[in-house]
Design a protein around this motif. Structure first.
Motif, PDB file in Angstrom:
ATOM      1  N   ILE A  35       0.798  -1.201  -0.014  1.00  0.00           N
ATOM      2  CA  ILE A  35       0.114   0.000  -0.027  1.00  0.00           C
ATOM      3  C   ILE A  35       0.892   1.321  -0.085  1.00  0.00           C
ATOM      4  CG2 ILE A  35      -1.702   1.355   1.146  1.00  0.00           C
ATOM      5  CD1 ILE A  35      -2.837  -1.247   2.060  1.00  0.00           C
ATOM      6  N   LEU A  39       0.699   4.185  -3.161  1.00  0.00           N
ATOM      7  CA  LEU A  39       0.464   5.380  -2.696  1.00  0.00           C
ATOM      8  C   LEU A  39       1.464   6.493  -2.927  1.00  0.00           C
ATOM      9  CD1 LEU A  39      -2.172   4.915   0.171  1.00  0.00           C
ATOM     10  CD2 LEU A  39      -2.556   5.055  -2.292  1.00  0.00           C
ATOM     11  N   PRO A 158      -0.166  -5.573   5.319  1.00  0.00           N
ATOM     12  CA  PRO A 158      -1.062  -4.852   4.405  1.00  0.00           C
ATOM     13  C   PRO A 158      -2.027  -3.928   5.428  1.00  0.00           C
ATOM     14  CG  PRO A 158      -1.014  -6.721   3.276  1.00  0.00           C
ATOM     15  CD  PRO A 158      -0.636  -7.095   4.753  1.00  0.00           C
ATOM     16  N   GLY A 162      -1.377   0.067   5.889  1.00  0.00           N
ATOM     17  CA  GLY A 162      -2.635   1.029   5.652  1.00  0.00           C
ATOM     18  C   GLY A 162      -2.827   1.915   6.870  1.00  0.00           C
TER      19      GLY A 162
END
Length: 395
Positions: A35, A39, A158, A162
């Motif tokens: 992630i 991003l 993950p 996040g």
């Protein structure tokens, strides 16, 4: 089945506790990375499409070049430290580029270069466990414990990634992953046995791909990964994100529990036949929600499929010790990882086509047929004279 070696005995092996903890630290970066990487690259390029394409190509490079990096570490164990240092430097540079809004081509180039460099941890640890363990039963327990730890890290990573991105920012978390690489692989390199004990000198330059029985094993590994990818996409398209999240979590739980149970049992089935049997059983697991399209059936099917998948991978790692040439077992383990990743990518792509053209009802039957085709191919190949080495694998 009867009781096998205990996990306490595995962790009592020389340096085992330090190696186990260091491997978890080294794997944590990979568990966290997905992630924040996506991003961060999106922040640096301003485009989700470009970020997704870049991360996808980088992941493909990671998978395809994994055996080459593992071969390097197989033959020169001291290369682990500089390889990790280079990868950490590239992650830190990518974090800086994304936060500083460097030119987009430069951000993409650094991300792709980083995808070529991740040092091996899983294949290396499985080679080391195989050499530390005293006998097949203890090797089975060690590999099961290692796989359960890896599955747990990649299931929780993950979520933690996040949360950290929400708390700070993606480039900052990416920089933190670079620090984890330095710390984790530094601890791992320091904990490894001496190069002579950890990785024996290679005999020639023989590749494990030429080992008898190894290619069918890669096919089964790719097929079981593709089946999971098909099931995930089918569930996502047909049931939505909440149900898919819960059901795929059950798959992970089944994998950890099945792997830990397998590590504590002595199995009567010959080692060479276990992957085929497990792939066939996994096909039946996916057939359950295909025949009974309910959430409960999907949960039960994926829970059992998770157990079959992790146990199949553990049995494959066990077989590597018998099939791969001496001095190339880390590379052979990396080929298994590559096969799994490529199978998952192919399954995802096929699932998208099936959902668009035939609907979600066609996805799970495709997973079943794919596994059965791999089982059939493996059985046909092993039935040919001169293919496979069952006697060696049962020693």
């Amino acid at each position: 089945m009867s009781s096998g070696a205990s996990y306490r005995a595995v962790l009592a092996l020389p340096r085992a506790r330090t190696l186990f903890a260091a491997a978890i630290a080294a794997r944590l970066c990979y568990g966290l990375l997905g992630i924040p990487l996506l991003l961060a690259v999106r922040s640096g390029t301003g485009s989700y499409a470009l970020a997704g394409t870049t991360v996808g190509i980088a992941g493909l490079a990671t998978a395809l070049l994994g055996p080459l990096r593992a071969r390097l570490v197989d033959r020169r164990p001291a290369a682990l430290r500089p390889l990790a240092a280079g990868y950490a430097a590239l992650l830190a540079l990518l974090a800086t580029a994304c936060a500083g809004h460097w030119p987009v081509p430069l951000v993409v180039a650094v991300a792709l270069l980083a995808g070529c460099c991740p040092p091996p941890v899983g294949p290396l640890m499985r080679t080391v466990w195989g050499r530390l363990a005293a006998g097949e039963a203890q090797r089975q327990s060690a590999l099961s414990l290692d796989t359960a730890a890896e599955s747990t890290v990649f299931a929780l990573g993950p979520v933690l990634g996040g949360v950290l991105v929400a708390a700070v920012s993606a480039p900052v978390v990416l920089g933190g992953c670079a620090v984890l690489v330095v710390l984790g692989f530094g601890l791992l390199a320091a904990a490894l046995p001496t190069p002579e004990a950890a990785v024996a000198a290679p005999t020639g330059r023989r590749t494990p791909l030429r080992a008898k029985g190894f290619l069918p094993l890669l096919g089964l590994t790719a097929a079981i990964a593709g089946a999971l990818a098909l099931a995930e996409v089918g569930l996502l398209a047909g049931r939505g994100t909440v149900v898919t999240g819960v059901v795929t979590t059950l798959f992970s739980v089944g994998g950890v529990l099945g792997g830990l149970l397998y590590g504590r049992r002595t199995v009567a089935v010959p080692l060479t036949r276990r992957p085929v049997l497990l792939a066939g059983t996994a096909a039946l697991c996916y057939a359950l929600p295909a025949a009974v399209p309910t959430v409960a059936a999907a949960g039960a099917g994926l829970l059992l499929a998770g157990a079959c998948t992790d146990v199949l991978l553990i049995a494959a790692y066990q077989l590597v010790d018998h099939l791969a040439p001496e001095g190339s077992r880390t590379e052979a383990g990396a080929w298994l990882t590559t096969a799994y990743n490529l199978g998952a990518a192919a399954g995802t792509a096929l699932a998208g086509v099936l959902v668009d053209r035939l609907g979600t009802a066609a996805v799970l039957p495709a997973a079943v047929l794919g596994l059965l085709a791999a089982v059939g191919g493996s059985l046909l190949r092993s039935a040919r004279p001169g293919v496979g080495s069952p006697a060696a694998a049962q020693r």
